[in-house]
Design an enzyme around this catalytic site. Structure first.
Site, PDB file in Angstrom:
ATOM      1  N   TRP A   1       0.836  -1.202   0.000  1.00  0.00           N
ATOM      2  CA  TRP A   1       0.000   0.000   0.000  1.00  0.00           C
ATOM      3  C   TRP A   1       0.873   1.255   0.000  1.00  0.00           C
ATOM      4  O   TRP A   1       0.373   2.346  -0.119  1.00  0.00           O
ATOM      5  CB  TRP A   1      -0.845   0.071   1.254  1.00  0.00           C
ATOM      6  CG  TRP A   1      -1.860  -0.968   1.445  1.00  0.00           C
ATOM      7  CD1 TRP A   1      -1.987  -2.150   0.784  1.00  0.00           C
ATOM      8  CD2 TRP A   1      -2.921  -0.922   2.395  1.00  0.00           C
ATOM      9  NE1 TRP A   1      -3.059  -2.845   1.275  1.00  0.00           N
ATOM     10  CE2 TRP A   1      -3.652  -2.116   2.268  1.00  0.00           C
ATOM     11  CE3 TRP A   1      -3.319  -0.001   3.357  1.00  0.00           C
ATOM     12  CZ2 TRP A   1      -4.754  -2.407   3.050  1.00  0.00           C
ATOM     13  CZ3 TRP A   1      -4.421  -0.282   4.138  1.00  0.00           C
ATOM     14  CH2 TRP A   1      -5.131  -1.475   3.979  1.00  0.00           C
TER      15      TRP A   1
HETATM   16  S1  SF4 Z   1       3.269  -1.773   6.121  1.00  0.00           S
HETATM   17 FE1  SF4 Z   1       5.011  -1.630   4.694  1.00  0.00          FE
HETATM   18  S2  SF4 Z   1       4.911  -3.464   3.402  1.00  0.00           S
HETATM   19 FE2  SF4 Z   1       2.929  -3.232   4.443  1.00  0.00          FE
HETATM   20  S3  SF4 Z   1       1.680  -2.102   2.963  1.00  0.00           S
HETATM   21 FE3  SF4 Z   1       2.571  -0.574   4.353  1.00  0.00          FE
HETATM   22  S4  SF4 Z   1       4.471   0.063   3.330  1.00  0.00           S
HETATM   23 FE4  SF4 Z   1       3.804  -1.840   2.316  1.00  0.00          FE
END
Ligand code: SF4
Ligand code: SF4
Lengths: 282, 159
Positions: free
Chosen positions: B43
């Site tokens: 995300w």
């Molecule tokens: S926590 Fe890190 S790996 Fe998970 S969606 Fe967010 S940015 Fe991407």
């Protein structure tokens, strides 16, 4: 007296001589050294280490004096090495300290028992230390293995699900737990059969522990202090591994365009997020 | 830009696994270190980057505009309640961003919806959300902007 009973002395009953035990210890030391060297070569960790240092040197804003470097070495030994300060989670830190000191006491007392008391049934303080080390290692180890291991804690897996990364901890649990059981059944219960069974399991665990260094996490005890020392140096010489500079909250709040939401009380606006909240989603 | 883990820095604490809303931060079974199992599904919320106590997670720029040599690093300072970012461009230009941590403590300040009067028929038929934040009420003074609130842009934190 059970408390000072030396389990290695009882091995003569199974035809194991002091010489054989001493050769095993020497082979274990050689296997560990060989395993660490192969691990360094295979993972190219020393090469990476040097390259990283060179890369960061270009970003350094000041030269550290040798007295500063010495003081950082001392701090690394006092903090990261002796008190495992790099662990953020206090439970993991306590478990690690139990395992680390337990392992050191256990290994040293085993070597002393094998080389200096191989045939004496009672070995005084060294036999007691051997038990204390094994108990610390088992308590810290089982706590880590069943509750604190990231597979259980964060991945939500069952504690008995094993992966290759478990080789080190499982062999540590093996030597400590089977060692204690072997000592108990051989020395207190006097059961040669169960004593032999747990001795064989102890021996297998020890072979995996010292012979499997190349495949297990064993070598971390040599790498981690070096990495922690390097990190301290990089933080102090201004390169900071590309991390942003240090800020004070008051300055930031004062500069902030958070003015927009100024009617929300400060305690409702700013929290500390996940570090202060135990995850409980499983 | 999706995230990736420097496995040499990671100590396998699992905070990123806990926090990832996309459930793509997981623990490798050989070395017990975290890795992003599916960067395509990231995300790009950077919760994991901020949560990592070892500064082991960075952001991988897409190769077309951010090829090798850049760095996106974050430091989350619990004591000061600050999040600071450093964006380093390939040419060496550096941009520092800093902001207070704004996440509310878990389980606190939950609105007591039982006490809130039920929406009227008119409200139900309206295009607005029942709980439309006043900062974005288009029907009531429009979006809050610095200008409409009589504020000035100051140096420091930009959103
Ligand atoms: S926590 Fe890190 S790996 Fe998970 S969606 Fe967010 S940015 Fe991407
Ligand atoms: S939060 Fe950081 S140190 Fe912890 S498991 Fe994830 S990458 Fe590793």
């Amino acid at each position: 007296m059970f408390i000072t009973y030396n389990p290695f002395a009882g091995l003569a009953a199974y035809g194991i001589t002091p010489g054989m035990m001493q050769i095993f210890v020497v082979l274990a030391v050689v296997a560990v050294a060989l395993g660490v060297i192969l691990d360094v070569l295979h993972k190219k960790s020393a090469v990476y280490f040097n390259e990283h240092t060179e890369r960061m040197k270009k970003l350094a804003t000041r030269q550290l004096s040798s007295s500063e470097k010495t003081s950082m070495l001392v701090q690394t030994i006092l903090n990261e090495v002796l008190t495992s300060s790099e662990f953020h989670n206090p439970k993991r830190r306590i478990a690690h300290l139990l395992k680390m000191y337990g392992f050191i006491i256990f290994v040293i007392s085993s070597a002393v028992l094998i080389f200096f008391y191989p045939t004496s049934e009672s070995a005084g303080i060294w036999a007691i230390l051997w038990r204390i080390g094994a108990i610390m290692l088992a308590v810290g180890g089982w706590w880590f293995f069943t509750k604190l291991r990231v597979d259980v804690l964060a991945e939500g897996k069952k504690w008995y699900k094993l992966a290759r990364a478990d080789m080190f901890i499982v062999s540590l649990l093996g030597v400590s737990t089977f060692g204690l059981l072997w000592c108990f059944f051989q020395g207190v219960v006097g059961s040669a059969g169960l004593g032999l069974l747990f001795f064989v399991l102890f021996l297998i665990s020890a072979v995996v522990l010292f012979g499997g260094v190349y495949w297990s996490k064993f070598a971390h005890m040599f790498f981690k202090p070096a990495a922690a020392y390097q990190k301290r140096i990089l933080m102090a010489d201004g390169s900071r591994e590309n991390l942003p500079p240090f800020y004070r909250r008051a300055e930031v709040l004062d500069q902030s365009t958070m003015d927009l939401v100024r009617d929300i009380p400060a305690d409702q606006k700013f929290g500390l997020c996940i570090m202060k909240d135990e995850p409980n989603h499983y | 830009m999706p995230t990736f883990v420097y496995m040499t820095r990671c100590d396998g604490c699992g905070y990123c696994v806990d926090v990832c809303p996309s459930d793509i931060m997981h623990i490798d079974t050989t070395w017990r270190r975290a890795y992003n199992i599916e960067p395509d599904m990231c995300w790009e919320c950077y919760s994991c980057v901020k949560a990592c106590p070892m500064h082991a997670i960075d952001v991988r720029g897409y190769a077309d505009f951010c090829p090798l040599g850049h760095a996106v690093r974050v430091h989350r300072d619990e004591e000061e309640g600050i999040i600071a970012w450093r964006i380093k461009f390939r040419g060496g230009r550096i941009k520092d961003l800093v902001a207070p941590i704004t996440t509310k403590p878990w389980g606190k300040f939950i609105p007591d919806l039982k006490q809130v009067p039920a929406p009227t028929k008119e409200q139900r038929e309206s295009q607005l959300l029942f709980n439309e934040p006043k900062y974005i009420r288009l029907d009531d003074g429009d979006l809050y902007t610095l200008e409409s609130q009589g504020l000035k842009m100051r140096q420091g934190v930009y959103y």
